[in-house]
Design an enzyme around this catalytic site. Structure first.
Site, mmCIF file in Angstrom:
data_model
loop_
_atom_site.group_PDB
_atom_site.id
_atom_site.type_symbol
_atom_site.label_atom_id
_atom_site.label_comp_id
_atom_site.label_asym_id
_atom_site.label_seq_id
_atom_site.Cartn_x
_atom_site.Cartn_y
_atom_site.Cartn_z
ATOM 1 N N LYS A 139 1.127 4.455 6.978
ATOM 2 C CA LYS A 139 0.284 5.295 6.128
ATOM 3 C C LYS A 139 0.976 6.634 5.902
ATOM 4 O O LYS A 139 1.932 6.989 6.576
ATOM 5 C CB LYS A 139 -1.075 5.572 6.804
ATOM 6 C CG LYS A 139 -1.891 4.339 7.125
ATOM 7 C CD LYS A 139 -2.553 3.775 5.898
ATOM 8 C CE LYS A 139 -3.433 2.601 6.217
ATOM 9 N NZ LYS A 139 -2.738 1.328 6.297
ATOM 10 N N SER A 197 0.804 -1.221 0.000
ATOM 11 C CA SER A 197 0.000 0.000 0.000
ATOM 12 C C SER A 197 0.835 1.270 0.000
ATOM 13 O O SER A 197 0.313 2.354 -0.224
ATOM 14 C CB SER A 197 -0.962 0.026 1.189
ATOM 15 O OG SER A 197 -0.260 0.292 2.380
#
Length: 154
Positions: free
Chosen positions: A104, A67
Site C-alpha cells: 500500500k 492496486s
C-alpha cells in the site's frame, strides 16, 4: 548529508562484483485486498550488493494484483522490501493488515497515518476501527520484466 554511497550508472560495473542472496518470500504479496496466505521463504535471488545496503533486513516479494499500478507496480513484478527503512508520507510499504501481507501507499494526514491503494479505479481502502495494521517494511525498488512471460513462475 546521508552516509549512503551514490554511484553514477557508468560506475556500477566496477562496484557490482559483490553480490548478496536476498530471500524471495512466498506466496505473492497482495496488491489489492488482502488474501489468506502463509509467509515463507520460497527461494533466494542473487542481487548486486549496491542494490541491497542492508541484506539482513531485505526481502523480495512477487506482486499479485493491480492496486498499485499508478505507482508503476504491476502484477508479476518483484518488490524489494527493506525492513530497516523508516516509512514516511508517500512511502510504498508492505503492511500486515489483520495478519495478511499487502502492499500500500502510506499517507500521513496530520498526526494520523493511513494506507491507500495507488489505483484510481479502485475504491478507497478503508481500515475498520478495530483493524490491526503494522508496517512490515518499505519498498526500496521493484523489478519488472519487459519480455512476455519472463517474470512468471515456471
Amino acid at each position: 548529508m546521508s552516509s549512503a554511497e551514490i554511484y553514477r550508472i557508468d560506475e556500477l560495473s566496477a562496484h557490482g562484483a559483490a553480490t548478496v542472496l536476498v530471500p524471495l518470500m512466498g506466496p505473492s504479496l497482495c496488491a489489492g485486498f488482502p488474501s489468506p496466505a502463509d509467509d515463507f521463504v520460497e527461494n533466494a535471488l542473487e542481487l548486486p550488493r549496491w542494490l541491497v545496503p542492508n541484506p539482513p533486513a531485505t526481502f523480495l516479494w512477487r506482486i499479485a494484483g493491480d492496486s498499485m499500478r499508478d505507482a508503476g507496480i504491476f502484477d508479476g513484478d518483484l518488490a524489494c522490501v527493506d525492513r530497516s527503512l523508516k516509512p514516511g508520507h508517500g512511502s510504498v510499504v508492505v503492511a500486515a493488515v489483520d495478519g495478511e501481507m499487502s502492499i500500500k501507499r502510506m499517507v500521513l494526514e496530520g498526526n494520523r497515518a493511513r494506507l491507500a491503494f495507488d489505483n484510481a479505479d479502485l475504491p478507497v481502502y478503508a481500515l475498520e476501527e478495530l483493524t490491526e495494521a503494522a508496517i512490515w517494511g518499505v519498498v526500496r525498488f521493484t523489478v519488472r520484466w519487459h519480455v512476455a512471460g519472463a517474470g512468471q513462475r515456471r
